[in-house]
Design a protein around this motif. Structure first.
Motif, PDB file in Angstrom:
ATOM      1  N   LEU A 136      15.544 -18.354  -0.350  1.00  0.00           N
ATOM      2  CA  LEU A 136      14.465 -17.420  -0.667  1.00  0.00           C
ATOM      3  C   LEU A 136      14.310 -17.328  -2.193  1.00  0.00           C
ATOM      4  N   PRO A 137      13.097 -17.133  -2.685  1.00  0.00           N
ATOM      5  CA  PRO A 137      12.897 -17.008  -4.137  1.00  0.00           C
ATOM      6  C   PRO A 137      13.612 -15.770  -4.674  1.00  0.00           C
ATOM      7  N   GLN A 138      14.197 -15.899  -5.853  1.00  0.00           N
ATOM      8  CA  GLN A 138      14.891 -14.767  -6.462  1.00  0.00           C
ATOM      9  C   GLN A 138      13.942 -13.589  -6.673  1.00  0.00           C
ATOM     10  N   SER A 139      12.713 -13.890  -7.065  1.00  0.00           N
ATOM     11  CA  SER A 139      11.735 -12.817  -7.295  1.00  0.00           C
ATOM     12  C   SER A 139      11.481 -12.029  -6.024  1.00  0.00           C
ATOM     13  N   PHE A 140      11.479 -12.714  -4.890  1.00  0.00           N
ATOM     14  CA  PHE A 140      11.266 -12.037  -3.608  1.00  0.00           C
ATOM     15  C   PHE A 140      12.454 -11.145  -3.267  1.00  0.00           C
ATOM     16  N   LEU A 141      13.667 -11.636  -3.518  1.00  0.00           N
ATOM     17  CA  LEU A 141      14.857 -10.836  -3.246  1.00  0.00           C
ATOM     18  C   LEU A 141      14.885  -9.588  -4.119  1.00  0.00           C
ATOM     19  N   VAL A 142      14.509  -9.730  -5.370  1.00  0.00           N
ATOM     20  CA  VAL A 142      14.448  -8.569  -6.262  1.00  0.00           C
ATOM     21  C   VAL A 142      13.406  -7.577  -5.758  1.00  0.00           C
ATOM     22  N   GLU A 143      12.279  -8.103  -5.303  1.00  0.00           N
ATOM     23  CA  GLU A 143      11.203  -7.260  -4.767  1.00  0.00           C
ATOM     24  C   GLU A 143      11.689  -6.451  -3.564  1.00  0.00           C
ATOM     25  N   CYS A 144      12.398  -7.104  -2.649  1.00  0.00           N
ATOM     26  CA  CYS A 144      12.937  -6.397  -1.480  1.00  0.00           C
ATOM     27  C   CYS A 144      14.021  -5.408  -1.902  1.00  0.00           C
ATOM     28  N   GLY A 145      14.836  -5.820  -2.871  1.00  0.00           N
ATOM     29  CA  GLY A 145      15.878  -4.930  -3.360  1.00  0.00           C
ATOM     30  C   GLY A 145      15.306  -3.656  -3.950  1.00  0.00           C
ATOM     31  N   LEU A 146      14.174  -3.763  -4.636  1.00  0.00           N
ATOM     32  CA  LEU A 146      13.537  -2.577  -5.208  1.00  0.00           C
ATOM     33  C   LEU A 146      13.077  -1.615  -4.127  1.00  0.00           C
ATOM     34  N   ASP A 147      12.703  -2.157  -2.960  1.00  0.00           N
ATOM     35  CA  ASP A 147      12.327  -1.286  -1.840  1.00  0.00           C
ATOM     36  C   ASP A 147      13.491  -0.369  -1.467  1.00  0.00           C
ATOM     37  N   PHE A 148      14.718  -0.936  -1.484  1.00  0.00           N
ATOM     38  CA  PHE A 148      15.907  -0.132  -1.174  1.00  0.00           C
ATOM     39  C   PHE A 148      16.205   0.848  -2.311  1.00  0.00           C
ATOM     40  N   VAL A 149      16.141   0.355  -3.544  1.00  0.00           N
ATOM     41  CA  VAL A 149      16.435   1.206  -4.700  1.00  0.00           C
ATOM     42  C   VAL A 149      15.477   2.391  -4.768  1.00  0.00           C
ATOM     43  N   GLN A 150      14.204   2.164  -4.437  1.00  0.00           N
ATOM     44  CA  GLN A 150      13.200   3.216  -4.511  1.00  0.00           C
ATOM     45  C   GLN A 150      13.161   4.100  -3.263  1.00  0.00           C
ATOM     46  N   GLY A 151      14.037   3.794  -2.304  1.00  0.00           N
ATOM     47  CA  GLY A 151      14.132   4.625  -1.107  1.00  0.00           C
ATOM     48  C   GLY A 151      13.008   4.435  -0.118  1.00  0.00           C
ATOM     49  N   GLU A 152      12.326   3.288  -0.175  1.00  0.00           N
ATOM     50  CA  GLU A 152      11.204   3.051   0.734  1.00  0.00           C
ATOM     51  C   GLU A 152      11.642   2.530   2.100  1.00  0.00           C
ATOM     52  N   VAL A 153      12.844   1.956   2.153  1.00  0.00           N
ATOM     53  CA  VAL A 153      13.322   1.379   3.415  1.00  0.00           C
ATOM     54  C   VAL A 153      13.849   2.486   4.322  1.00  0.00           C
ATOM     55  N   LYS A 154      13.441   2.436   5.574  1.00  0.00           N
ATOM     56  CA  LYS A 154      13.870   3.437   6.538  1.00  0.00           C
ATOM     57  C   LYS A 154      15.299   3.139   6.994  1.00  0.00           C
ATOM     58  N   GLU A 155      15.817   3.976   7.861  1.00  0.00           N
ATOM     59  CA  GLU A 155      17.172   3.778   8.371  1.00  0.00           C
ATOM     60  C   GLU A 155      17.305   2.403   9.037  1.00  0.00           C
ATOM     61  N   ILE A 156      18.418   1.729   8.762  1.00  0.00           N
ATOM     62  CA  ILE A 156      18.645   0.403   9.327  1.00  0.00           C
ATOM     63  C   ILE A 156      19.144   0.539  10.766  1.00  0.00           C
ATOM     64  N   ASN A 157      18.401  -0.027  11.715  1.00  0.00           N
ATOM     65  CA  ASN A 157      18.830  -0.036  13.111  1.00  0.00           C
ATOM     66  C   ASN A 157      19.730  -1.249  13.355  1.00  0.00           C
TER      67      ASN A 157
END
Length: 300
Positions: free
Chosen positions: A239-260
């Protein structure tokens, strides 16, 4: 007009300094990780960002290899599903002793597939046995996991330890506590009790959830670029590093819901077998587990 020009130039200068600082810190972290892990002689071909679907499935492989140039065995194996639009996250953990057919090698524990043929063979094994087509993957070695946790979580990760346990010289007592990278790794790896892999998979999911929940609170904005660089230099992925950083920011910013989460094999779909060339294994009802995975991932 001169005042406006000075202010504008000042803002531009600050932006340039910030971008430069982020770039330097990221590079330092990345290089530090590469010095430990070595360059990837067989680096995977990275997919294009535009080709990644909104709902993607990615294999998360924890390897016992000593460096990224080795495959090792997949000591932990999870398949994560992430919806980039809804920010829903799901995690399927597959027990390492699951006895499956590895194409070209016959029956063996699933953790051997990565050792035999890297991710291409593991991907084929997942598809043949669990009807999961997982084109993307991220792998990390034990030592890299320890280093990254210590870098990103300098004060440790808060875990409510289930019980008394000891592994590789690390003693863990029950209750809420802060764990450094090595302690967290041993907690996730422990299976020397009556639960075996079942307890271990539950703790691995507990660890992943804790990391995702706490990442937004632990690292200062000044230390984050270096920590991210170190993480990027410690993993192998297509996966592109930029994409991983983008997804990581979702977690850092609290946008990701509870992990099932789901553990495979599911209840009532397996039997122990101690009499195999691979030692003690879990023999699975593949159809039952395929249906459980399909239902969990909402693919019906």
């Amino acid at each position: 007009m001169k005042v406006f020009r000075r202010v504008l130039l000042g803002i531009i200068a600050v932006v340039v300094v910030i971008i430069g600082y982020i770039g330097v810190e990221f590079f330092m972290g990345y290089q530090a990780a590469k010095e430990v892990n070595g360059s990837q002689a067989n680096a995977p071909k990275v997919v294009k960002r535009k080709d990644i679907p909104d709902i993607l499935q990615v294999a998360l492989v924890g390897s016992d290899a000593r460096s990224l140039d080795e495959n090792g065995r997949s000591d932990s194996l999870m398949v994560g599903q992430y919806n980039q639009k809804s920010h829903d996250a799901k995690l399927v953990s597959i027990m390492r002793d699951s006895y499956v057919d590895i194409p070209g090698y016959g029956q063996d524990k699933i953790n051997a597939a990565y050792s035999y043929g890297g991710y291409p063979l593991l991907q084929e094994t997942l598809k043949d046995n669990f009807a999961m087509d997982v084109p993307y993957y991220v792998t990390i070695t034990f030592q890299s996991f320890i280093d990254c946790v210590n870098e990103i979580f300098p004060k440790g990760v808060t875990i409510d330890a289930e019980k008394e346990m000891e592994l590789d010289g690390v003693e863990i007592h029950p209750g809420v506590q802060k764990m450094d990278g090595n302690t967290l790794l041993q907690y996730a790896r422990f299976r020397e009790d009556e639960e075996g892999d079942f307890g271990r998979v539950r703790r691995q999911q507990q660890v992943v959830t804790a990391l995702a929940d706490q990442v937004k609170d632990v690292t200062s904005i000044l230390k984050l670029p270096k920590a991210v660089g170190k993480l990027m230099g410690s993993i192998q992925t297509n996966l592109p590093q930029s994409f991983l950083v983008e997804c990581g920011l979702d977690f850092v910013q609290g946008e990701v819901k509870e992990i099932n989460t789901l553990a495979v094999p599911v209840e009532g779909s397996w039997d122990f077998n101690d009499n195999t060339p691979s030692g003690s294994v879990l023999e699975l009802d593949l159809e039952q587990n395929q249906q459980a995975i399909k239902k969990f991932l909402n693919e019906e």
